[in-house]
Structures are given as C-alpha cells and as structure tokens.
Design an enzyme around this catalytic site. Structure first.
Site, mmCIF file in Angstrom:
data_model
loop_
_atom_site.group_PDB
_atom_site.id
_atom_site.type_symbol
_atom_site.label_atom_id
_atom_site.label_comp_id
_atom_site.label_asym_id
_atom_site.label_seq_id
_atom_site.Cartn_x
_atom_site.Cartn_y
_atom_site.Cartn_z
ATOM 1 N N GLU A 38 6.775 1.350 0.118
ATOM 2 C CA GLU A 38 5.410 1.811 -0.133
ATOM 3 C C GLU A 38 4.451 1.326 0.952
ATOM 4 O O GLU A 38 3.563 2.048 1.362
ATOM 5 C CB GLU A 38 4.921 1.361 -1.521
ATOM 6 C CG GLU A 38 5.598 2.090 -2.675
ATOM 7 C CD GLU A 38 5.452 3.612 -2.602
ATOM 8 O OE1 GLU A 38 4.441 4.098 -2.051
ATOM 9 O OE2 GLU A 38 6.358 4.318 -3.073
ATOM 10 N N TYR A 118 -3.180 3.642 -5.570
ATOM 11 C CA TYR A 118 -1.962 4.425 -5.334
ATOM 12 C C TYR A 118 -0.724 3.517 -5.282
ATOM 13 O O TYR A 118 0.275 3.747 -5.979
ATOM 14 C CB TYR A 118 -2.078 5.246 -4.024
ATOM 15 C CG TYR A 118 -0.731 5.713 -3.578
ATOM 16 C CD1 TYR A 118 -0.155 6.844 -4.156
ATOM 17 C CD2 TYR A 118 0.016 4.981 -2.661
ATOM 18 C CE1 TYR A 118 1.120 7.233 -3.811
ATOM 19 C CE2 TYR A 118 1.292 5.356 -2.316
ATOM 20 C CZ TYR A 118 1.838 6.490 -2.884
ATOM 21 O OH TYR A 118 3.104 6.859 -2.565
ATOM 22 N N ASP A 136 -1.175 10.937 -4.744
ATOM 23 C CA ASP A 136 -1.356 10.923 -3.288
ATOM 24 C C ASP A 136 -1.691 12.341 -2.827
ATOM 25 O O ASP A 136 -1.902 13.238 -3.653
ATOM 26 C CB ASP A 136 -0.100 10.369 -2.591
ATOM 27 C CG ASP A 136 1.080 11.324 -2.668
ATOM 28 O OD1 ASP A 136 1.000 12.326 -3.413
ATOM 29 O OD2 ASP A 136 2.084 11.087 -1.963
#
Ligand code: SF4
Length: 335
Positions: A38, A118, A136
């Site tokens: 991520e 996010y 996203d």
C-alpha cells in the site's frame, strides 16, 4: 445503481476470484506485505513497484527488520521510487508497531505515520477483515458509472465524501478486503478511464452509466491547473569528484537524499541537459548547467552547508533521487 446489493457482491467477487491478477503481495499475504504494497503503490504504477517489492522483502523481511534499519539504508533501498516521505513514514510506522503493537481498528491505523483514510481502509480490510470501504481513483470511476453520476468532483476528498454512503452499503461484510480489492481491480483492468470493457464487465447489469450510454464520460473531475517553473542546477566535476547537495534530515522533501545543487538563478548560456518532469500539480523544467568553479554562482553554492564533493567511485553508495541518478549517469557518460 440497478439490482440487488447481494447479487452485485456475488458477481463481483466471483469475477475477482477467477480473474484477479497474480501479484506478489497476494501470494502468501500477510500484514507486512499489505502495508508495504500500500505504501509503495501510492501514486506509483504496479509495474514500477514489482521489482522494488521483491528486493525490499529480501532486505527487510518484516516490521522488526525494517524498524532496526537506519534511515539511510531505508532511503537507499527506496531510491528511484520517488515520493521519499513514504519511505520515511513506513520506517517510522515499523518502529511504532514494534514498540506498541499492531492497531486493531481503523482509528488506530490513522494515528500511524503516512496513513490516510484510503491506506487505513485498505490495510484494515485486506489484512484484518475490517468492513471499511476503500475509495481510490479507480473505485470513484466505477461508482460514478454505476450511478450514472455526473456531479463535478473538485478533489479526491470530495469524491470520497460523495461515494462513501454507497460504498458503506455495498461492501461485503464477510469478505470486505476481497470486495475492496475487486472494485479496485475492476477499475484498473475493465472499467478503465478510456474505452471501458463493458461487454466483459461482471456488473454490467447493475450499471446505470452503461445503460444510459454515458459510461466513458464519467466521472466528471474538475481540471487542476498546472503550475510551471524552471529550476537551474549545477553539474561540476573536478578532480574526479561531483558536487552534490544533501538535504538535511528535517527537510520537508527529500530529507537525507542528495541532488545536483540548485543554482540561485538561471545562468547565461546553454544548459548541458534539459528535462521536464511533473511533481504533483507542477510541471518543472530542469536545466543543468556546467559552470566553472570560479563562477560567482558556484562560489555561492559552495557556501551552503549541505553541499559537498563526492568522489565519483563512491556515487553508487549515495542516496540520490531517481531522476538525478539518471541525469548524472548520462552526463558522466557524455564527458
Ligand atoms: Fe464500468 Fe462498463 Fe462495467 Fe459500467 S458496465 S462498471 S461502465 S466497465
């Protein structure tokens, strides 16, 4: 959106289970791999991340190894991926986890360095099964099309706020991580920005945008204005040393990294290399000038505390930003 939520989830997840891309953070997944992927994938394409991800895992296989490393070693390993604050935040996050343990909820993740809504939702849902929707750019595109929603969206935050209620209602409580990944994967591979593959889409029957023939025009994103500026830099090689400027550890950008020093203004004369690059909403024209050591601007540069002469054979061990490594290599080859 048309149809029933339950059958939407089922169609999407069945498609994902069959067609998902095989990516290294999906094989033998775990919390560390999810966090690392991520961080690396923020503003960076999957293809770019792949070689870095494998190398990183060999060097720092878990939170403990990363926490024990020096910041210099971490930045060196990140070299070329850009947006170096991600590497420093990841390093601080590893140290916080080793010290205080793994957060158990989204609020706990949000308190860690470099974690926005996010990233917290992605890590919490994928690695810990928390039912938190991820929104996203890919997901915004899918939602705007599913809803045939032509609202002009001013920012990523505005888009997130707009679609959060829909996302909360849709997320599969039994497989929230897979559901989030499936939506992102659909946006990345099928519901593409240009020419979406609607005929192969698993959720076409639910899609208002497709039914209205509007899919490709959505979402409507407000255009951002691009700021343009020129930066003049110095390329000075003397007695097999290169002049570089190292940014201090508390610099807001590029802390601990070195670059070709910036000149106080554009000198007269033609640059030896010119490149244009985009950083956030800026378009930067970089002009690199070879000036003699006696030039008044060089003397001014030499007075700055971070500027130092680096022996050419030692360049490989210096942490340079990716574009500067490429420019320096090209300039040295052309001497
Ligand atoms: Fe996107 Fe087309 Fe699928 Fe609608 S039908 S979600 S527009 S790919």
């Amino acid at each position: 959106m048309r149809g029933e939520t339950r059958s939407f989830r089922q169609r999407l997840l069945t498609w994902f289970d069959r067609h998902r891309r095989s990516l290294p953070w999906r094989t033998e997944p775990g919390l560390y791999k999810t966090v690392l992927s991520e961080f690396m994938l923020q503003q960076t394409r999957v293809e770019t991340v792949l070689p870095y991800f494998e190398r990183w895992l060999e060097r720092f296989p878990d939170f403990a190894a990363l926490a024990a490393a020096s910041e210099e070693a971490v930045l060196k390993e990140w070299e070329g991926l850009g947006y170096y604050s991600r590497a420093r935040n990841l390093h601080r996050l590893a140290r916080a986890i080793v010290r205080e343990g793994v957060p158990e909820d989204i609020a706990g993740w949000r308190r860690l360095p470099g974690i926005g809504p996010y990233t917290a939702a992605a890590i919490g849902s994928i690695a810990q099964g928390l039912p938190e929707p991820v929104i996203d750019g890919n997901v915004v595109r899918v939602f705007a099309r599913l809803e045939n929603d032509a609202t002009e969206l001013a920012s990523a935050d505005a888009a997130r706020r707009r679609f959060l209620p829909l996302a909360r209602g849709l997320i599969d409580p039994d497989r929230p991580g897979a559901f989030n990944e499936a939506l992102m994967e659909l946006g990345a591979t099928t519901c593409r920005k240009h020419r979406p593959d609607c005929l192969l889409c698993p959720v076409r029957d639910f899609c208002e945008g497709y039914a209205a023939g509007q899919a490709e025009s959505l979402p409507r994103l407000q255009r951002k204005s691009t700021r343009r500026r020129t930066v003049a830099r110095l390329f000075l090689v003397r007695e097999e040393t290169l002049l570089l400027e190292e940014y201090p550890a508390d610099a807001s950008r590029l802390a601990g990294l070195a670059e070709l020093p910036e000149l106080p203004e554009r000198p007269v004369g033609k640059p030896v290399l010119t490149r244009t690059r985009g950083i956030s909403s800026e378009s930067i024209r970089e002009e690199i000038h070879a000036l003699p050591a006696s030039h008044p601007m060089v003397r001014e540069v030499l007075r700055r505390p971070g500027v130092r002469k680096v022996p050419l054979p030692g360049l490989a061990s210096v942490s340079l930003s990716g574009p500067h490594r490429r420019w320096i290599t090209a300039l040295l080859a052309g001497r």
